[in-house]
Design an enzyme around this catalytic site. Structure first.
Site, short mmCIF file in Angstrom:
data_model
loop_
_atom_site.label_atom_id
_atom_site.label_comp_id
_atom_site.label_asym_id
_atom_site.label_seq_id
_atom_site.Cartn_x
_atom_site.Cartn_y
_atom_site.Cartn_z
N ASN A 99 0.65 -1.10 0.13
CA ASN A 99 0.03 -0.05 -0.16
C ASN A 99 0.79 1.16 0.13
OD1 ASN A 99 -2.02 1.86 0.48
ND2 ASN A 99 -2.99 0.81 1.85
N HIS A 184 -13.87 -6.25 10.81
CA HIS A 184 -13.59 -5.00 11.59
C HIS A 184 -15.09 -4.28 11.89
CE1 HIS A 184 -9.57 -4.25 9.22
NE2 HIS A 184 -9.45 -5.50 10.00
N ARG A 209 -13.01 -7.17 15.54
CA ARG A 209 -12.23 -6.10 15.97
C ARG A 209 -12.81 -4.79 16.05
NH1 ARG A 209 -7.44 -3.39 12.38
NH2 ARG A 209 -9.34 -1.92 11.77
N TYR A 221 -6.87 6.03 13.46
CA TYR A 221 -6.79 4.90 12.59
C TYR A 221 -7.98 3.93 12.65
CZ TYR A 221 -6.25 0.28 11.28
OH TYR A 221 -6.80 -1.02 10.77
N ASP A 277 -6.94 -2.81 17.57
CA ASP A 277 -5.63 -2.62 16.92
C ASP A 277 -5.06 -1.06 17.30
OD1 ASP A 277 -4.63 -2.70 13.23
OD2 ASP A 277 -3.44 -2.44 15.49
N HIS A 279 -2.18 0.11 16.34
CA HIS A 279 -1.76 0.49 15.13
C HIS A 279 -0.35 1.25 15.47
CE1 HIS A 279 -2.18 1.75 10.95
NE2 HIS A 279 -2.60 0.42 10.91
N GLU A 303 -3.56 -5.60 19.54
CA GLU A 303 -2.55 -5.55 18.33
C GLU A 303 -1.82 -4.47 18.10
OE1 GLU A 303 -2.82 -5.45 13.50
OE2 GLU A 303 -4.56 -5.77 14.73
N GLU A 329 2.61 -7.02 11.63
CA GLU A 329 2.44 -6.79 10.30
C GLU A 329 3.31 -5.87 9.66
OE1 GLU A 329 -0.73 -2.99 9.89
OE2 GLU A 329 -1.60 -4.82 11.27
N ARG A 350 1.74 -11.68 13.91
CA ARG A 350 0.68 -11.21 12.78
C ARG A 350 1.57 -10.66 11.62
NH1 ARG A 350 -3.64 -9.69 11.81
NH2 ARG A 350 -3.76 -7.51 11.41
N HIS A 379 -1.88 -11.07 8.96
CA HIS A 379 -2.52 -9.69 8.80
C HIS A 379 -3.28 -10.27 7.35
CE1 HIS A 379 -1.66 -5.37 6.88
NE2 HIS A 379 -2.69 -5.28 8.24
N ASP A 383 -5.88 -3.94 1.86
CA ASP A 383 -5.03 -3.44 0.94
C ASP A 383 -3.82 -4.37 0.48
OD1 ASP A 383 -3.36 -1.16 3.27
OD2 ASP A 383 -3.50 -3.44 3.38
N GLU A 406 -7.53 -12.43 9.78
CA GLU A 406 -8.20 -11.42 9.62
C GLU A 406 -8.81 -11.30 8.38
OE1 GLU A 406 -7.22 -6.49 9.59
OE2 GLU A 406 -5.56 -7.86 9.27
N TRP A 469 1.07 6.74 12.34
CA TRP A 469 -0.44 6.65 11.99
C TRP A 469 -1.42 5.68 12.57
CZ3 TRP A 469 -2.93 3.44 8.16
CH2 TRP A 469 -4.06 3.50 7.66
C1 CS2 Z 1 -4.31 -2.58 9.87
C2 CS2 Z 1 -4.36 -2.50 8.47
O1 CS2 Z 1 -5.69 -4.48 9.59
C3 CS2 Z 1 -4.70 -4.03 10.09
O2 CS2 Z 1 -4.52 -4.76 11.07
O3 CS2 Z 1 -3.22 -2.44 10.65
O4 CS2 Z 1 -5.44 -2.27 7.85
C4 CS2 Z 1 -3.22 -1.49 7.91
O5 CS2 Z 1 -3.70 -0.23 8.40
C5 CS2 Z 1 -2.97 -1.39 6.32
O6 CS2 Z 1 -2.77 -2.73 5.93
C6 CS2 Z 1 -1.92 -0.24 6.15
O7 CS2 Z 1 -1.79 -0.39 4.80
MG MG Z 2 -2.93 -3.86 12.34
#
Ligand code: CS2
Ligand code: MG
Length: 469
Positions: A99, A184, A209, A221, A277, A279, A303, A329, A350, A379, A383, A406, A469
Protein backbone atom coordinates in the site's frame (compact mmCIF):
# COMPACT_ATOMS: atom_id res chain seq x y z
CA UNK A 1 58.82 -19.15 13.00
CA UNK A 2 57.06 -22.41 13.44
CA UNK A 3 54.35 -22.19 16.11
CA UNK A 4 53.37 -25.26 18.17
CA UNK A 5 49.69 -26.00 17.22
CA UNK A 6 48.51 -25.39 20.82
CA UNK A 7 49.05 -21.64 20.75
CA UNK A 8 48.12 -20.78 17.22
CA UNK A 9 45.62 -18.27 18.66
CA UNK A 10 42.56 -17.53 16.46
CA UNK A 11 43.56 -20.21 14.01
CA UNK A 12 43.56 -23.03 16.68
CA UNK A 13 44.12 -26.72 15.97
CA UNK A 14 41.05 -27.31 13.80
CA UNK A 15 41.62 -24.04 11.93
CA UNK A 16 45.22 -25.02 11.21
CA UNK A 17 44.25 -28.44 9.92
CA UNK A 18 41.45 -26.86 7.88
CA UNK A 19 43.83 -24.27 6.40
CA UNK A 20 46.36 -27.00 5.66
CA UNK A 21 43.54 -28.96 4.05
CA UNK A 22 42.29 -26.05 1.91
CA UNK A 23 45.71 -25.09 0.67
CA UNK A 24 46.19 -28.72 -0.26
CA UNK A 25 42.70 -28.71 -1.82
CA UNK A 26 43.23 -25.49 -3.76
CA UNK A 27 44.00 -27.12 -7.00
CA UNK A 28 42.43 -30.49 -6.17
CA UNK A 29 39.13 -31.47 -7.82
CA UNK A 30 37.44 -30.57 -4.49
CA UNK A 31 38.79 -26.97 -4.42
CA UNK A 32 36.12 -24.40 -3.56
CA UNK A 33 36.09 -22.80 -6.99
CA UNK A 34 35.77 -26.15 -8.64
CA UNK A 35 32.96 -27.20 -6.30
CA UNK A 36 31.11 -23.95 -6.97
CA UNK A 37 31.68 -24.27 -10.72
CA UNK A 38 30.41 -27.86 -10.66
CA UNK A 39 27.31 -26.78 -8.71
CA UNK A 40 26.53 -23.98 -11.17
CA UNK A 41 27.05 -26.38 -14.09
CA UNK A 42 24.79 -28.91 -12.37
CA UNK A 43 22.27 -26.19 -11.66
CA UNK A 44 22.17 -25.02 -15.25
CA UNK A 45 22.16 -28.65 -16.36
CA UNK A 46 19.29 -29.31 -13.97
CA UNK A 47 17.55 -26.21 -15.27
CA UNK A 48 18.03 -27.29 -18.84
CA UNK A 49 17.63 -31.04 -18.71
CA UNK A 50 14.65 -30.66 -16.48
CA UNK A 51 15.84 -32.99 -13.80
CA UNK A 52 13.33 -31.10 -11.73
CA UNK A 53 10.47 -32.39 -9.63
CA UNK A 54 8.38 -32.82 -12.77
CA UNK A 55 10.69 -35.21 -14.53
CA UNK A 56 10.39 -37.66 -11.65
CA UNK A 57 6.73 -37.94 -12.57
CA UNK A 58 7.46 -38.34 -16.28
CA UNK A 59 6.46 -34.74 -16.88
CA UNK A 60 8.47 -32.71 -19.37
CA UNK A 61 11.06 -30.31 -17.93
CA UNK A 62 9.50 -27.02 -16.88
CA UNK A 63 10.96 -23.56 -17.27
CA UNK A 64 9.74 -20.04 -16.62
CA UNK A 65 9.15 -18.30 -19.94
CA UNK A 66 7.70 -14.96 -18.86
CA UNK A 67 6.93 -12.85 -15.78
CA UNK A 68 4.06 -10.36 -16.20
CA UNK A 69 3.63 -7.56 -13.67
CA UNK A 70 0.04 -6.27 -13.65
CA UNK A 71 -0.74 -2.98 -11.89
CA UNK A 72 -4.45 -2.26 -11.63
CA UNK A 73 -6.88 -0.19 -9.59
CA UNK A 74 -10.39 -1.65 -9.61
CA UNK A 75 -11.35 -0.29 -6.17
CA UNK A 76 -7.81 0.23 -4.95
CA UNK A 77 -4.33 -0.35 -6.30
CA UNK A 78 -3.06 -3.91 -6.61
CA UNK A 79 0.14 -5.35 -8.10
CA UNK A 80 -0.15 -8.89 -9.46
CA UNK A 81 2.55 -11.24 -10.71
CA UNK A 82 1.75 -13.78 -13.42
CA UNK A 83 4.51 -16.34 -14.08
CA UNK A 84 4.21 -18.32 -17.34
CA UNK A 85 5.94 -21.61 -18.10
CA UNK A 86 6.96 -23.88 -20.97
CA UNK A 87 3.85 -26.00 -20.30
CA UNK A 88 1.09 -24.33 -22.28
CA UNK A 89 -1.65 -23.02 -20.07
CA UNK A 90 0.33 -23.60 -16.89
CA UNK A 91 0.97 -20.32 -15.06
CA UNK A 92 0.95 -19.01 -11.50
CA UNK A 93 -0.64 -15.89 -10.05
CA UNK A 94 0.73 -14.03 -7.03
CA UNK A 95 0.00 -10.74 -5.26
CA UNK A 96 2.72 -8.13 -4.63
CA UNK A 97 0.67 -5.21 -3.34
CA UNK A 98 2.38 -2.78 -0.92
CA UNK A 99 0.00 0.00 0.00
CA UNK A 100 1.34 3.41 -1.09
CA UNK A 101 4.47 1.96 -2.75
CA UNK A 102 2.91 -0.18 -5.48
CA UNK A 103 4.98 1.17 -8.35
CA UNK A 104 8.27 0.68 -6.51
CA UNK A 105 7.45 -3.03 -6.11
CA UNK A 106 6.30 -3.30 -9.75
CA UNK A 107 9.57 -1.74 -10.90
CA UNK A 108 11.66 -4.08 -8.74
CA UNK A 109 9.77 -7.04 -10.20
CA UNK A 110 9.96 -5.92 -13.81
CA UNK A 111 13.48 -4.51 -13.95
CA UNK A 112 15.38 -6.55 -11.37
CA UNK A 113 13.68 -9.85 -10.50
CA UNK A 114 11.92 -10.98 -13.72
CA UNK A 115 15.22 -11.26 -15.69
CA UNK A 116 16.54 -13.60 -12.97
CA UNK A 117 13.57 -15.92 -13.32
CA UNK A 118 13.44 -16.53 -17.07
CA UNK A 119 14.68 -20.07 -17.80
CA UNK A 120 14.55 -21.18 -14.16
CA UNK A 121 12.68 -24.27 -13.01
CA UNK A 122 9.57 -22.88 -11.25
CA UNK A 123 9.31 -25.97 -9.07
CA UNK A 124 12.48 -25.13 -7.11
CA UNK A 125 10.65 -22.69 -4.82
CA UNK A 126 13.03 -22.74 -1.82
CA UNK A 127 16.11 -22.37 -4.02
CA UNK A 128 14.46 -19.48 -5.89
CA UNK A 129 13.53 -17.88 -2.55
CA UNK A 130 17.13 -18.09 -1.28
CA UNK A 131 18.45 -16.95 -4.68
CA UNK A 132 16.22 -13.85 -4.70
CA UNK A 133 16.59 -13.05 -0.96
CA UNK A 134 20.32 -13.61 -0.42
CA UNK A 135 21.51 -13.44 -4.03
CA UNK A 136 21.08 -9.66 -4.41
CA UNK A 137 23.28 -9.18 -1.30
CA UNK A 138 21.19 -6.10 -0.35
CA UNK A 139 18.24 -7.84 1.23
CA UNK A 140 14.93 -7.34 3.03
CA UNK A 141 12.73 -4.32 3.44
CA UNK A 142 9.04 -4.00 2.49
CA UNK A 143 9.56 -3.44 -1.24
CA UNK A 144 11.89 -6.38 -1.94
CA UNK A 145 10.02 -8.72 0.40
CA UNK A 146 6.68 -7.85 -1.21
CA UNK A 147 8.13 -8.47 -4.68
CA UNK A 148 9.57 -11.79 -3.44
CA UNK A 149 6.20 -12.69 -1.90
CA UNK A 150 4.41 -12.12 -5.20
CA UNK A 151 6.82 -14.48 -6.97
CA UNK A 152 6.67 -17.05 -4.15
CA UNK A 153 2.87 -17.19 -4.25
CA UNK A 154 2.89 -17.61 -8.05
CA UNK A 155 5.42 -20.47 -7.78
CA UNK A 156 3.33 -22.29 -5.13
CA UNK A 157 0.33 -21.78 -7.41
CA UNK A 158 2.23 -23.45 -10.30
CA UNK A 159 3.42 -26.33 -8.10
CA UNK A 160 -0.12 -26.97 -6.87
CA UNK A 161 -1.56 -26.86 -10.38
CA UNK A 162 1.13 -29.21 -11.70
CA UNK A 163 0.58 -31.60 -8.80
CA UNK A 164 -3.17 -31.35 -9.24
CA UNK A 165 -3.51 -30.32 -5.57
CA UNK A 166 -4.61 -27.25 -3.60
CA UNK A 167 -1.55 -25.68 -1.96
CA UNK A 168 -2.61 -26.65 1.58
CA UNK A 169 -2.22 -30.31 0.55
CA UNK A 170 1.40 -29.59 -0.48
CA UNK A 171 1.88 -27.97 2.95
CA UNK A 172 0.94 -31.16 4.72
CA UNK A 173 -2.84 -31.27 4.42
CA UNK A 174 -5.59 -30.07 6.72
CA UNK A 175 -5.11 -29.58 10.45
CA UNK A 176 -8.58 -28.00 10.74
CA UNK A 177 -11.84 -27.72 8.80
CA UNK A 178 -11.65 -23.93 8.49
CA UNK A 179 -9.83 -20.81 9.71
CA UNK A 180 -11.62 -18.83 12.46
CA UNK A 181 -12.00 -15.33 11.05
CA UNK A 182 -12.46 -11.81 12.35
CA UNK A 183 -13.69 -8.66 10.67
CA UNK A 184 -13.66 -4.95 11.49
CA UNK A 185 -16.31 -2.95 13.35
CA UNK A 186 -15.44 0.73 13.30
CA UNK A 187 -17.57 3.73 14.20
CA UNK A 188 -17.70 7.41 15.08
CA UNK A 189 -19.19 6.51 18.48
CA UNK A 190 -19.93 3.49 20.68
CA UNK A 191 -23.43 2.98 19.28
CA UNK A 192 -22.13 2.95 15.70
CA UNK A 193 -19.42 0.42 16.58
CA UNK A 194 -22.06 -1.72 18.32
CA UNK A 195 -24.30 -1.49 15.28
CA UNK A 196 -21.55 -2.57 12.85
CA UNK A 197 -20.48 -5.34 15.24
CA UNK A 198 -24.05 -6.68 15.48
CA UNK A 199 -24.27 -6.81 11.70
CA UNK A 200 -21.02 -8.80 11.61
CA UNK A 201 -22.36 -11.25 14.22
CA UNK A 202 -25.55 -11.65 12.19
CA UNK A 203 -23.34 -12.48 9.22
CA UNK A 204 -21.81 -15.35 11.19
CA UNK A 205 -18.66 -13.80 12.64
CA UNK A 206 -17.71 -14.94 16.14
CA UNK A 207 -14.85 -12.43 16.44
CA UNK A 208 -14.89 -8.68 15.81
CA UNK A 209 -12.15 -6.04 15.91
CA UNK A 210 -13.54 -2.81 17.39
CA UNK A 211 -12.17 0.69 16.68
CA UNK A 212 -13.82 4.00 17.68
CA UNK A 213 -13.10 7.61 16.77
CA UNK A 214 -11.57 9.77 19.51
CA UNK A 215 -13.80 12.77 20.26
CA UNK A 216 -12.12 16.05 19.29
CA UNK A 217 -9.51 14.39 17.09
CA UNK A 218 -10.13 14.43 13.32
CA UNK A 219 -9.38 10.96 11.91
CA UNK A 220 -8.25 8.03 14.06
CA UNK A 221 -6.83 4.89 12.52
CA UNK A 222 -9.47 2.37 11.56
CA UNK A 223 -12.40 4.74 12.08
CA UNK A 224 -14.52 6.51 9.53
CA UNK A 225 -13.73 10.08 10.67
CA UNK A 226 -16.67 12.11 9.34
CA UNK A 227 -17.63 9.45 6.80
CA UNK A 228 -20.05 6.53 7.21
CA UNK A 229 -18.36 3.15 8.04
CA UNK A 230 -19.12 1.81 4.54
CA UNK A 231 -17.69 4.85 2.77
CA UNK A 232 -14.59 4.72 4.93
CA UNK A 233 -13.77 1.06 4.32
CA UNK A 234 -10.33 1.84 2.96
CA UNK A 235 -11.23 2.34 -0.70
CA UNK A 236 -8.98 4.37 -2.98
CA UNK A 237 -11.67 7.00 -3.11
CA UNK A 238 -10.63 7.85 0.42
CA UNK A 239 -6.94 7.58 -0.13
CA UNK A 240 -5.72 11.01 -1.13
CA UNK A 241 -3.16 11.66 -3.87
CA UNK A 242 -1.15 13.20 -1.02
CA UNK A 243 -1.24 11.95 2.59
CA UNK A 244 -4.11 13.39 4.66
CA UNK A 245 -2.88 14.56 8.04
CA UNK A 246 -4.76 13.04 10.97
CA UNK A 247 -4.40 14.27 14.54
CA UNK A 248 -3.65 11.85 17.39
CA UNK A 249 -3.21 12.31 21.14
CA UNK A 250 -2.58 9.27 23.40
CA UNK A 251 -4.36 10.64 26.50
CA UNK A 252 -7.93 10.75 25.12
CA UNK A 253 -7.28 7.48 23.27
CA UNK A 254 -6.19 5.73 26.49
CA UNK A 255 -9.32 7.03 28.23
CA UNK A 256 -11.84 6.04 25.54
CA UNK A 257 -10.69 2.57 24.45
CA UNK A 258 -11.31 0.76 27.78
CA UNK A 259 -14.74 2.49 27.93
CA UNK A 260 -15.52 1.19 24.42
CA UNK A 261 -14.88 -2.41 25.48
CA UNK A 262 -16.80 -1.97 28.74
CA UNK A 263 -19.71 -0.77 26.61
CA UNK A 264 -19.41 -3.60 24.06
CA UNK A 265 -19.21 -6.30 26.73
CA UNK A 266 -22.35 -4.86 28.37
CA UNK A 267 -24.20 -4.74 25.02
CA UNK A 268 -22.86 -7.83 23.24
CA UNK A 269 -22.12 -10.13 26.20
CA UNK A 270 -19.13 -12.29 27.03
CA UNK A 271 -19.32 -14.83 24.17
CA UNK A 272 -18.21 -12.67 21.25
CA UNK A 273 -14.43 -12.48 20.84
CA UNK A 274 -13.27 -8.85 20.75
CA UNK A 275 -10.00 -7.49 19.35
CA UNK A 276 -8.41 -4.03 19.08
CA UNK A 277 -5.60 -2.59 16.94
CA UNK A 278 -3.41 0.09 18.58
CA UNK A 279 -1.67 0.48 15.22
CA UNK A 280 1.81 1.11 16.67
CA UNK A 281 0.71 4.37 18.33
CA UNK A 282 1.79 4.09 21.95
CA UNK A 283 4.88 4.52 24.07
CA UNK A 284 5.81 1.50 26.21
CA UNK A 285 4.25 2.65 29.50
CA UNK A 286 1.08 3.79 27.69
CA UNK A 287 0.80 0.36 26.06
CA UNK A 288 1.29 -1.30 29.45
CA UNK A 289 -1.47 0.86 30.94
CA UNK A 290 -3.90 0.13 28.08
CA UNK A 291 -3.25 -3.61 28.15
CA UNK A 292 -3.82 -3.52 31.92
CA UNK A 293 -7.01 -1.44 31.69
CA UNK A 294 -8.45 -3.80 29.06
CA UNK A 295 -7.94 -6.93 31.17
CA UNK A 296 -11.52 -7.02 32.55
CA UNK A 297 -12.91 -7.24 28.99
CA UNK A 298 -10.93 -10.36 28.02
CA UNK A 299 -9.82 -9.37 24.55
CA UNK A 300 -8.87 -12.13 22.10
CA UNK A 301 -5.79 -9.95 21.55
CA UNK A 302 -4.52 -6.38 21.59
CA UNK A 303 -2.60 -5.70 18.39
CA UNK A 304 0.52 -3.77 17.48
CA UNK A 305 0.76 -1.75 20.72
CA UNK A 306 4.28 -0.59 19.96
CA UNK A 307 6.34 0.41 16.93
CA UNK A 308 8.20 -2.54 15.33
CA UNK A 309 11.51 -0.90 16.29
CA UNK A 310 10.85 -1.40 20.00
CA UNK A 311 10.51 -5.16 20.47
CA UNK A 312 12.22 -5.25 23.89
CA UNK A 313 9.58 -2.88 25.31
CA UNK A 314 7.01 -5.70 25.14
CA UNK A 315 8.58 -6.94 28.37
CA UNK A 316 7.10 -3.90 30.15
CA UNK A 317 3.60 -4.71 28.84
CA UNK A 318 3.96 -8.32 29.98
CA UNK A 319 4.98 -7.14 33.43
CA UNK A 320 1.72 -5.20 33.80
CA UNK A 321 -0.95 -7.25 32.07
CA UNK A 322 -2.25 -10.65 30.97
CA UNK A 323 -4.09 -9.24 27.92
CA UNK A 324 -3.00 -11.40 24.95
CA UNK A 325 -0.72 -9.52 22.56
CA UNK A 326 -0.35 -9.72 18.78
CA UNK A 327 2.41 -8.09 16.73
CA UNK A 328 4.05 -8.20 13.36
CA UNK A 329 2.30 -6.78 10.30
CA UNK A 330 5.19 -4.35 9.82
CA UNK A 331 7.82 -7.08 10.07
CA UNK A 332 9.58 -7.80 6.79
CA UNK A 333 11.32 -11.04 7.55
CA UNK A 334 11.35 -14.23 9.55
CA UNK A 335 14.23 -12.83 11.57
CA UNK A 336 12.19 -9.82 12.72
CA UNK A 337 9.90 -12.29 14.48
CA UNK A 338 12.54 -14.19 16.46
CA UNK A 339 12.99 -12.01 19.61
CA UNK A 340 9.26 -11.62 20.44
CA UNK A 341 8.51 -15.31 19.75
CA UNK A 342 11.59 -16.73 21.46
CA UNK A 343 10.85 -14.77 24.68
CA UNK A 344 7.10 -15.42 24.39
CA UNK A 345 6.49 -11.66 24.63
CA UNK A 346 3.54 -12.06 22.27
CA UNK A 347 0.79 -14.64 21.92
CA UNK A 348 0.02 -14.13 18.23
CA UNK A 349 2.45 -13.44 15.40
CA UNK A 350 0.76 -11.17 12.88
CA UNK A 351 3.05 -11.07 9.89
CA UNK A 352 1.75 -10.17 6.45
CA UNK A 353 2.56 -13.05 4.06
CA UNK A 354 2.62 -10.47 1.30
CA UNK A 355 5.39 -8.45 2.97
CA UNK A 356 7.68 -11.12 4.45
CA UNK A 357 8.32 -13.20 1.36
CA UNK A 358 5.21 -15.31 0.91
CA UNK A 359 4.25 -18.86 1.91
CA UNK A 360 7.85 -20.09 2.02
CA UNK A 361 8.66 -17.55 4.75
CA UNK A 362 5.33 -17.80 6.58
CA UNK A 363 5.67 -21.56 7.08
CA UNK A 364 8.99 -20.96 8.81
CA UNK A 365 7.50 -18.23 11.00
CA UNK A 366 4.67 -20.61 11.93
CA UNK A 367 7.12 -23.38 12.80
CA UNK A 368 9.25 -21.05 14.91
CA UNK A 369 6.10 -19.85 16.68
CA UNK A 370 4.94 -23.44 17.29
CA UNK A 371 8.16 -24.13 19.19
CA UNK A 372 7.27 -21.34 21.66
CA UNK A 373 3.48 -21.87 21.83
CA UNK A 374 2.78 -18.69 19.88
CA UNK A 375 -0.13 -18.83 17.44
CA UNK A 376 -0.57 -17.18 14.05
CA UNK A 377 -2.89 -14.28 13.18
CA UNK A 378 -1.72 -13.31 9.70
CA UNK A 379 -2.47 -9.79 8.51
CA UNK A 380 -5.54 -9.79 6.25
CA UNK A 381 -6.73 -6.25 5.43
CA UNK A 382 -8.28 -4.85 2.26
CA UNK A 383 -5.01 -3.47 0.91
CA UNK A 384 -3.52 -6.83 0.03
CA UNK A 385 -5.06 -8.83 -2.80
CA UNK A 386 -7.24 -11.97 -2.83
CA UNK A 387 -4.20 -14.17 -3.69
CA UNK A 388 -2.49 -13.24 -0.42
CA UNK A 389 -5.75 -13.85 1.45
CA UNK A 390 -5.90 -17.26 -0.23
CA UNK A 391 -2.28 -17.97 0.77
CA UNK A 392 -3.14 -16.95 4.35
CA UNK A 393 -5.86 -19.58 4.53
CA UNK A 394 -3.86 -22.33 2.80
CA UNK A 395 -1.24 -21.91 5.53
CA UNK A 396 -3.84 -21.43 8.33
CA UNK A 397 -5.57 -24.76 7.65
CA UNK A 398 -2.33 -26.73 7.37
CA UNK A 399 -0.45 -25.66 10.53
CA UNK A 400 -0.97 -26.86 14.14
CA UNK A 401 -0.63 -23.44 15.82
CA UNK A 402 -3.18 -21.37 13.89
CA UNK A 403 -4.86 -18.67 15.99
CA UNK A 404 -7.19 -16.44 13.99
CA UNK A 405 -7.44 -14.90 10.49
CA UNK A 406 -8.33 -11.28 9.69
CA UNK A 407 -10.51 -11.03 6.61
CA UNK A 408 -12.32 -8.57 4.39
CA UNK A 409 -14.92 -8.93 1.65
CA UNK A 410 -13.72 -7.74 -1.75
CA UNK A 411 -16.12 -5.69 -3.90
CA UNK A 412 -17.40 -7.10 -7.22
CA UNK A 413 -15.22 -4.70 -9.21
CA UNK A 414 -12.12 -6.28 -7.65
CA UNK A 415 -13.43 -9.78 -8.29
CA UNK A 416 -13.88 -8.84 -11.93
CA UNK A 417 -10.10 -8.48 -12.11
CA UNK A 418 -8.98 -11.05 -9.51
CA UNK A 419 -11.28 -14.08 -9.23
CA UNK A 420 -11.23 -16.84 -6.66
CA UNK A 421 -9.88 -16.57 -3.15
CA UNK A 422 -11.08 -17.80 0.22
CA UNK A 423 -14.78 -18.02 1.09
CA UNK A 424 -16.39 -17.08 4.42
CA UNK A 425 -19.05 -19.26 6.08
CA UNK A 426 -20.40 -19.35 9.64
CA UNK A 427 -17.41 -17.62 11.16
CA UNK A 428 -14.71 -19.52 9.27
CA UNK A 429 -12.72 -19.00 6.10
CA UNK A 430 -11.92 -21.75 3.68
CA UNK A 431 -10.29 -22.35 0.34
CA UNK A 432 -11.61 -24.62 -2.40
CA UNK A 433 -9.90 -27.80 -3.53
CA UNK A 434 -8.99 -26.48 -6.94
CA UNK A 435 -5.29 -27.10 -7.70
CA UNK A 436 -2.95 -24.27 -6.75
CA UNK A 437 -3.87 -21.18 -4.70
CA UNK A 438 -7.30 -20.85 -6.29
CA UNK A 439 -7.09 -17.31 -7.72
CA UNK A 440 -6.85 -16.01 -11.27
CA UNK A 441 -6.31 -12.64 -12.93
CA UNK A 442 -8.30 -11.20 -15.85
CA UNK A 443 -5.64 -9.14 -17.64
CA UNK A 444 -8.13 -7.44 -19.98
CA UNK A 445 -10.26 -6.32 -17.04
CA UNK A 446 -7.13 -5.15 -15.18
CA UNK A 447 -6.32 -2.81 -18.07
CA UNK A 448 -9.69 -1.08 -17.60
CA UNK A 449 -8.61 0.17 -14.15
CA UNK A 450 -5.30 2.02 -14.43
CA UNK A 451 -3.20 2.80 -11.39
CA UNK A 452 -4.10 5.92 -9.32
CA UNK A 453 -1.53 7.35 -6.95
CA UNK A 454 -2.80 7.08 -3.40
CA UNK A 455 -1.26 7.56 0.02
CA UNK A 456 -2.18 6.38 3.47
CA UNK A 457 -2.81 9.19 5.94
CA UNK A 458 -0.03 10.53 8.14
CA UNK A 459 -0.64 11.36 11.80
CA UNK A 460 0.64 14.31 13.80
CA UNK A 461 0.34 15.29 17.48
CA UNK A 462 -1.31 18.56 18.48
CA UNK A 463 2.16 20.12 18.74
CA UNK A 464 2.68 19.30 15.06
CA UNK A 465 5.20 16.50 15.58
CA UNK A 466 5.00 13.29 13.53
CA UNK A 467 3.13 10.41 15.12
CA UNK A 468 2.66 6.83 13.90
CA UNK A 469 -0.62 6.63 12.00
C1 CS2 B 1 -4.31 -2.77 9.84
C2 CS2 B 1 -4.19 -2.55 8.36
O1 CS2 B 1 -5.77 -4.53 9.40
C3 CS2 B 1 -4.90 -4.11 10.14
O2 CS2 B 1 -4.50 -4.73 11.12
O3 CS2 B 1 -3.20 -2.58 10.59
O4 CS2 B 1 -5.42 -2.26 7.88
C4 CS2 B 1 -3.20 -1.48 7.97
O5 CS2 B 1 -3.60 -0.25 8.47
C5 CS2 B 1 -3.07 -1.37 6.48
O6 CS2 B 1 -2.74 -2.61 5.94
C6 CS2 B 1 -2.01 -0.33 6.11
O7 CS2 B 1 -1.71 -0.37 4.77
MG1 MG C 1 -3.02 -3.85 12.25
Amino acid sequence: MHQPISNLGWLGRRGFLGLAGVTALADSPLSHNRVAAALVAKDTLAQNTGSSAGSSRGLPPLKITDVRVIVTCPDRNYVLVKILTTESGLYGVGDATLNGRELAVAEDLEKHLAPLLIGRDPERIEDTWQYLYRGPYWRGGPIQMTALAGIDLALWDIKGKRAGMPVYQLLGGRTRMGALAYTHASGRDFAEVEDVARRALERGFKCVRAQVAIPGLEGTYGTPGNKTPEAAAGRVANMASLPEIEAFEPAPYLRIVPKLFEYLRAKLGQEVELLHDCHEKLDPIQAARLAHDLEPYHLFFLEDCLRPEYKESFRLIREHSTTPLAMGELFNSLWDCVPLIKEQLIDYIRCDLGHIGGITAARKVATLAELFQVRTAWHGPGDIGPSTHAANVHVDISIPNFGIQEMVFFPDVTREVISGGPEFKDGYMNVSDVPGLGCDVNEEAAKRYPYRRAYLPTARRRDGSVQDW
